[in-house]
Scaffold this active site. Structure first.
Site, short mmCIF file in Angstrom:
data_model
loop_
_atom_site.label_atom_id
_atom_site.label_comp_id
_atom_site.label_asym_id
_atom_site.label_seq_id
_atom_site.Cartn_x
_atom_site.Cartn_y
_atom_site.Cartn_z
N LYS A 127 56.16 45.21 -32.92
CA LYS A 127 55.91 43.78 -32.72
C LYS A 127 57.05 43.15 -31.91
O LYS A 127 56.81 42.33 -31.02
CB LYS A 127 55.79 43.08 -34.07
N LYS A 162 51.42 36.99 -38.22
CA LYS A 162 51.32 38.38 -38.65
C LYS A 162 52.67 38.90 -39.14
O LYS A 162 53.73 38.48 -38.65
CB LYS A 162 50.79 39.28 -37.53
N ARG A 212 43.93 48.31 -25.30
CA ARG A 212 44.99 49.30 -25.46
C ARG A 212 45.18 49.98 -24.10
O ARG A 212 44.33 50.72 -23.63
CB ARG A 212 44.63 50.32 -26.53
N ARG A 227 39.30 46.92 -27.73
CA ARG A 227 38.85 46.87 -29.12
C ARG A 227 38.26 45.47 -29.35
O ARG A 227 39.01 44.49 -29.41
CB ARG A 227 40.00 47.13 -30.08
N ARG A 235 40.00 40.02 -35.43
CA ARG A 235 40.79 41.21 -35.15
C ARG A 235 39.93 42.26 -34.44
O ARG A 235 38.82 42.56 -34.86
CB ARG A 235 41.35 41.81 -36.44
N ASP A 275 49.31 46.65 -26.12
CA ASP A 275 48.17 45.82 -26.51
C ASP A 275 48.18 44.57 -25.65
O ASP A 275 49.18 43.83 -25.61
CB ASP A 275 48.26 45.45 -27.99
N GLU A 283 51.71 43.50 -28.10
CA GLU A 283 52.49 44.51 -28.82
C GLU A 283 52.78 45.68 -27.88
O GLU A 283 52.06 45.91 -26.91
CB GLU A 283 51.75 45.04 -30.06
N ASN A 285 53.22 49.59 -28.67
CA ASN A 285 53.14 50.62 -29.70
C ASN A 285 53.83 51.89 -29.21
O ASN A 285 53.46 52.45 -28.18
CB ASN A 285 51.67 50.90 -30.02
#
Length: 316
Positions: A127, A162, A212, A227, A235, A275, A283, A285
Site C-alpha cells: 500500500k 483501507k 493488474r 478485475r 471491490r 493496481d 497499489e 504488489n
C-alpha cells in the site's frame, strides 16, 4: 537449475488459477528442479548458513488435484543448494513476513540469489510503495488521526478507507458525501489511533475494473487483467467476487508502469503487479503478484514464460 519456492503450503494451491503454480510448471517444462518450503522452515544458526528445513523436491504430475509428487525431502542450504530462491509468500505483510525477509537477506549475504530481493520486499509495503510516485496517484492520506481522516472526507466527499495490511480487498470501505458511518469505520480500522489507515479519493472508474498491470524484468506486459466489481460491490478483487477480464494496456497504464519500473526494477524487483484504477496507481504488489494464468488464457501471451525468461537472464 535448482529453484526453491518459498510459498504457502502447496496442498492449498488452486492450480487452475495459481500464479506460483504456473511459474513452477514452466520451470519444470524447461528441465529445472523444483524445491518448496514455507517461510517457517527458514532457519539460521551461528556457524552455519540459512537453511530451509525439510525442503521438498517435487515433480508435477499433471493431475489437477494431486498435482505434485514429493521426490525427496532434506535440509537445503539456500546459498549452496539452490540457484534461485523465489519468494512467493502471500500477504499480509506482517511481522513474520518481515522476519522472513531478514533471513533471506542473510542468505543473500551468504551467496543466495533471491527474487524479489529481500530488501526490496521489506522496503516496499504494497500500500505504501505508491508514496514514491505522487504524480501517478489519486489524492491519498496515510494517518492514524481520526480528525485528519474526517478533514480529508470533508475535502473530497467520496473516499475509500483501507488497512495497510489487508489483502484481496479485505477491510475496504467506501464513504460517500453523506459521511454515513464514517466515525464507526474509522474506529474499526484505526482502533482508537493504534493502527495506521490509508484513505484515497474514490475513483469512479472502478466500475470499469481495477487493472493488474504486470512488470517482469523491468518490461511491461502488454496485456493487463481488469478485475471488474460485480453487483453492488465496490471491490474488483477476484477474492471479493470480481470478474477478471484481460485487455490490452492503455497508454496511461504503460506510462505508469514504465515510470514505476524505472525506479523499482533496479532495486531487485524482478516481478511487480501494479493496481491501476482509471488513470491512477493505487497499489504496487511485490510479495506475490498474481494474474498470470488469467492473462495467458485470455490473451495468448505466455506470462509464466516471460517470467522464467527474465529469471534465467538474471542468473546468467
Amino acid at each position: 537449475m535448482n529453484l526453491l519456492f518459498v510459498a504457502d503450503p502447496l496442498e492449498g494451491f488452486k492450480t487452475y488459477k495459481d500464479t506460483t503454480f504456473s511459474m513452477m510448471r514452466e520451470a519444470a517444462r524447461r528441465g529445472h528442479q523444483l524445491w518448496a518450503c514455507h517461510p517457517a522452515d527458514l532457519v539460521w544458526v551461528r556457524g552455519a548458513q540459512v537453511t530451509a528445513r525439510a525442503a521438498r523436491r517435487v515433480s508435477l504430475t499433471g493431475d489437477a488435484q494431486d498435482w505434485f509428487k514429493v521426490e525427496e525431502t532434506r535440509d537445503l542450504v539456500l546459498a549452496v543448494g539452490s540457484d534461485a530462491v523465489i519468494m512467493r509468500k502471500d500477504p499480509p505483510f506482517d511481522s513474520e513476513f518481515f522476519y522472513a525477509t531478514h533471513l533471506l537477506s542473510q542468505a543473500e549475504r551468504e551467496g543466495a540469489r533471491v527474487f524479489n530481493r529481500a530488501a526490496a520486499l521489506r522496503d516496499h509495503p504494497e500500500k505504501l510503495a505508491i508514496m514514491e510516485f505522487p504524480q501517478f496517484i489519486a489524492p491519498t492520506l496515510v494517518t492514524r488521526s481520526a480528525e485528519a481522516i474526517k478533514a480529508f472526507h470533508a475535502e473530497h466527499r467520496d473516499i475509500i478507507l483501507k488497512p495497510l495490511d489487508g489483502m484481496g480487498g479485505m477491510g475496504i470501505f467506501r464513504v460517500g458525501p453523506d459521511a454515513l458511518n464514517l466515525g464507526s469505520i474509522i474506529e474499526t480500522l484505526n482502533k482508537d489511533g493504534a493502527e495506521t489507515v490509508m484513505v484515497q479519493r474514490y475513483v469512479p472508474e472502478i466500475v470499469q475494473g481495477d487493472k493488474r498491470v504486470l512488470v517482469i524484468g523491468g518490461e511491461v506486459v502488454p496485456w493487463c487483467l481488469a478485475r471488474i466489481p460485480q453487483g453492488t460491490e465496490i471491490r474488483g478483487n477476484l477474492a471479493a467476487g470480481g470478474k477478471g477480464v484481460a485487455q490490452p494496456i492503455s497508454a496511461r497504464d504503460r506510462e505508469i508502469a514504465e515510470g514505476v519500473a524505472a525506479k523499482l526494477a533496479p532495486r531487485g524487483m524482478l516481478l511487480m503487479g501494479l493496481d491501476v484504477i482509471g488513470d491512477c496507481l493505487t497499489e504496487i504488489n511485490v510479495t506475490s503478484p498474481t494474474g498470470f494464468q488469467e492473462i495467458t488464457k485470455q490473451s495468448g501471451i505466455d506470462v509464466a514464460a516471460l517470467f522464467i525468461d527474465a529469471l534465467e537472464r538474471q542468473l546468467q
